[in-house]
Design a protein around this motif. Structure first.
Motif, PDB file in Angstrom:
ATOM      1  N   THR A  36       2.370   0.335  62.666  1.00 18.88           N
ATOM      2  CA  THR A  36       2.404   1.351  61.602  1.00 18.88           C
ATOM      3  C   THR A  36       3.816   1.488  61.044  1.00 18.88           C
ATOM      4  OG1 THR A  36       0.561   2.546  62.631  1.00 18.88           O
ATOM      5  CG2 THR A  36       1.911   3.763  61.055  1.00 18.88           C
ATOM      6  N   GLU A  37       4.799   1.540  61.929  1.00 15.85           N
ATOM      7  CA  GLU A  37       6.186   1.685  61.481  1.00 15.85           C
ATOM      8  C   GLU A  37       6.665   0.437  60.751  1.00 15.85           C
ATOM      9  OE1 GLU A  37       8.217   2.798  65.071  1.00 15.85           O
ATOM     10  OE2 GLU A  37       7.687   4.936  64.844  1.00 15.85           O
ATOM     11  N   TRP A  38       6.253  -0.731  61.225  1.00 17.41           N
ATOM     12  CA  TRP A  38       6.590  -1.961  60.507  1.00 17.41           C
ATOM     13  C   TRP A  38       6.031  -1.920  59.085  1.00 17.41           C
ATOM     14  CZ3 TRP A  38       4.925  -6.056  64.702  1.00 17.41           C
ATOM     15  CH2 TRP A  38       5.987  -6.256  65.603  1.00 17.41           C
ATOM     16  N   SER A  39       4.767  -1.504  58.967  1.00 17.48           N
ATOM     17  CA  SER A  39       4.114  -1.469  57.652  1.00 17.48           C
ATOM     18  C   SER A  39       4.864  -0.548  56.698  1.00 17.48           C
ATOM     19  CB  SER A  39       2.656  -0.991  57.795  1.00 17.48           C
ATOM     20  OG  SER A  39       1.930  -1.836  58.656  1.00 17.48           O
ATOM     21  N   PHE A  99      -6.051  -5.605  54.120  1.00 16.22           N
ATOM     22  CA  PHE A  99      -6.585  -6.383  55.236  1.00 16.22           C
ATOM     23  C   PHE A  99      -6.690  -5.503  56.468  1.00 16.22           C
ATOM     24  CE2 PHE A  99      -2.099  -6.623  56.177  1.00 16.22           C
ATOM     25  CZ  PHE A  99      -1.995  -6.808  57.554  1.00 16.22           C
ATOM     26  N   GLU A 100      -7.555  -5.944  57.387  1.00 10.44           N
ATOM     27  CA  GLU A 100      -7.729  -5.253  58.658  1.00 10.44           C
ATOM     28  C   GLU A 100      -6.844  -5.928  59.705  1.00 10.44           C
ATOM     29  OE1 GLU A 100     -11.907  -5.492  59.436  1.00 10.44           O
ATOM     30  OE2 GLU A 100     -12.417  -4.654  57.480  1.00 10.44           O
ATOM     31  N   GLY A 101      -5.987  -5.135  60.343  1.00 11.01           N
ATOM     32  CA  GLY A 101      -5.081  -5.685  61.345  1.00 11.01           C
ATOM     33  C   GLY A 101      -5.392  -5.153  62.729  1.00 11.01           C
ATOM     34  N   SER A 154      -5.335  -1.565  57.227  1.00 12.80           N
ATOM     35  CA  SER A 154      -6.020  -0.630  58.132  1.00 12.80           C
ATOM     36  C   SER A 154      -5.966  -1.203  59.547  1.00 12.80           C
ATOM     37  CB  SER A 154      -7.475  -0.412  57.706  1.00 12.80           C
ATOM     38  OG  SER A 154      -8.205  -1.626  57.735  1.00 12.80           O
ATOM     39  N   PHE A 155      -5.678  -0.331  60.492  1.00 11.08           N
ATOM     40  CA  PHE A 155      -5.587  -0.728  61.896  1.00 11.08           C
ATOM     41  C   PHE A 155      -6.706  -0.060  62.693  1.00 11.08           C
ATOM     42  CE2 PHE A 155      -1.057  -1.014  60.517  1.00 11.08           C
ATOM     43  CZ  PHE A 155      -0.913  -2.381  60.693  1.00 11.08           C
TER      44      PHE A 155
END
Length: 453
Positions: free
Chosen positions: A194-197, A143-145, A167-168
């Motif tokens: 990003t770190e959460w992911s 998904f796109e976040g 993807s961000f």
């Protein structure tokens, strides 16, 4: 190279399909024809490779002026549930047309802003879709976040349902550029999601960058890529800004065209960005993607299973892609079908128990052959017509149109195949245009595409 860029930097398609949307034969398209080819493709491929689903989530809280996607701007989150309900109903319509449960190999949520929707509403939609399907082995769910509104709850919910890719949209970290495109997002926000992911367990994290934006300079590209490198995403999409205000209207008129980098400046942004990404260990894939060696996209390039469709480059190939939601495009390989473009039209069609398709194209035999060659070139930078079924009457004419590209050192043409040279990678759209018989026979009277380079 500068002279070649000036020579070949002309309007041209991005070839997420062939024929490209402006050349669809809408007159001879019927929804019944789409359903028939969709069912044929499903029968041919569901058990062997599964299908792809694209879910278009159109809502955004604010307008990004660089964006060419179909979107609806609102801060009213009361729109979420009615839209989710109708997407579920649309999916049920497709289920009723299929002879067995679909095997979902690939699932992607795009927008708009998927993270505009609450985790609870998204979970309801996804659980309904996955609960009425068979989950493929090693699925590719993504998904796109938006870094500003993707919560840890979003990420955990998607992960729990089998999503491993996210993807961000970063675009650029330069504040002046961000203000021009109305997309203010600090580095800290991108770092946090990003770190959460990574902490949750996502195995492929992608950042999207755009070059050619208003007020963008070499320093902003250098700074943005340096910051991204600190976060070490698995993939980076490095897109060329497609300036098409004649299509997208006010959304892309939020700045003066004089604020955009000119052709040479834009090319410099790309060259510097590409070199930095390669120095940081990324490999260029296709014409706008970069990936680390341990990412599945790079691995699919190496084993030549990489695919390209309306969702962009993918490491998994499916013959059938069904698009749900406003403006979504579906692809059965033998035909394309696009949903209506406004929420109001979509609601009306669904409420009347009709598939919300309003246009499309049924491919003839010539289309199918050319589509295969263009797909090969866009994915692996080479194609072959050694197999006689991949030959067509105007092949030699197409090769003749490529002579100048060949003489300029951009590709090699042999008796039964062609190979795009590394120097020609940036010109692959131009090379594909020499094969595009639909466009050659009906040259546009006015500009309808973005520039190729």
């Amino acid at each position: 190279m500068s002279d070649l860029i000036k020579k070949y930097n002309i309007p041209g398609p991005r070839y997420t399909s062939y024929p490209t949307v402006p050349y669809w034969d809408e007159e001879n398209f019927t929804v019944e024809g789409w359903i028939e080819t969709m069912q044929q493709s499903f029968t041919e491929s569901n058990q062997s490779e599964g299908i792809s689903l694209y879910l278009h989530m159109p809502y955004c809280e604010s307008l990004c002026t660089f964006c060419a996607c179909n979107k609806r701007i609102t801060k009213q989150h009361s729109v979420e549930e009615p839209y989710i309900e109708r997407m579920m109903k649309e999916w049920q319509m497709y289920l009723d047309l299929l002879p067995e449960k679909p095997v979902i190999k690939e699932l992607h949520l795009g927008g708009g802003t998927p993270s505009f929707f609450s985790p609870e509403n998204l979970q309801r939609l996804l659980e309904f879709i996955l609960g009425t399907s068979v989950v493929a082995e090693n699925p590719e769910y993504s998904f796109e976040g938006h870094p500003n509104n993707t919560t840890k709850e979003h990420l955990q919910m998607f992960y729990n349902l089998g999503f491993r890719r996210v993807s961000f949209g970063v675009q650029d970290f330069d504040l002046k550029v961000q203000k021009a495109i109305n997309r203010i997002q600090p580095f800290e926000n991108v770092k946090k999601v990003t770190e959460w992911s990574r902490e949750i367990g996502y195995t492929s994290i992608s950042h999207d960058l755009v070059f050619g934006l208003p007020f963008q300079k070499v320093k902003s590209i250098q700074d943005s890529i340096t910051k991204i490198q600190q976060l070490n995403p698995d993939r980076i999409a490095f897109y060329s800004y497609a300036h098409v205000p004649w299509i997208k209207g006010v959304g892309q008129r939020g700045f003066d065209e004089n604020d955009l980098p000119n052709g040479d400046e834009k090319r410099q942004l790309y060259d510097i960005g590409k070199q930095m990404l390669e120095d940081f260990g990324y490999h260029e894939i296709g014409m706008d993607h970069f990936a680390k060696e341990d990412d599945t996209l790079y691995q699919s390039l190496m084993n030549k299973t990489i695919h390209r469709n309306f969702m962009g480059y993918s490491s998994s190939k499916t013959q059938l892609m069904i698009g749900l939601g406003v403006s979504s495009i579906s692809d059965s390989w033998y035909s394309f079908a696009q949903n209506v473009k406004t929420v109001e039209e979509y609601n009306e069609k669904i409420d009347n128990n009709e598939l919300p398709v309003y246009r499309g194209h049924l491919l003839n035999q010539e289309d199918l052959i050319i589509r295969r060659h263009i797909l090969n070139l866009m994915c692996t930078l080479e194609t072959s017509w050694e197999d006689h079924t991949l030959q067509f009457p105007e092949l030699q004419d197409s090769l003749q149109r490529m002579e100048e590209l060949k003489n300029d050192g951009l590709l090699e043409i042999y008796e039964n195949k062609m190979i795009v040279k590394e120097e020609g990678r940036s010109f692959v759209r131009n090379i594909c245009m020499a094969l595009d018989l639909r466009m050659i026979r009906n040259k546009p009277e006015s500009r309808i595409f973005s520039m190729t380079i």
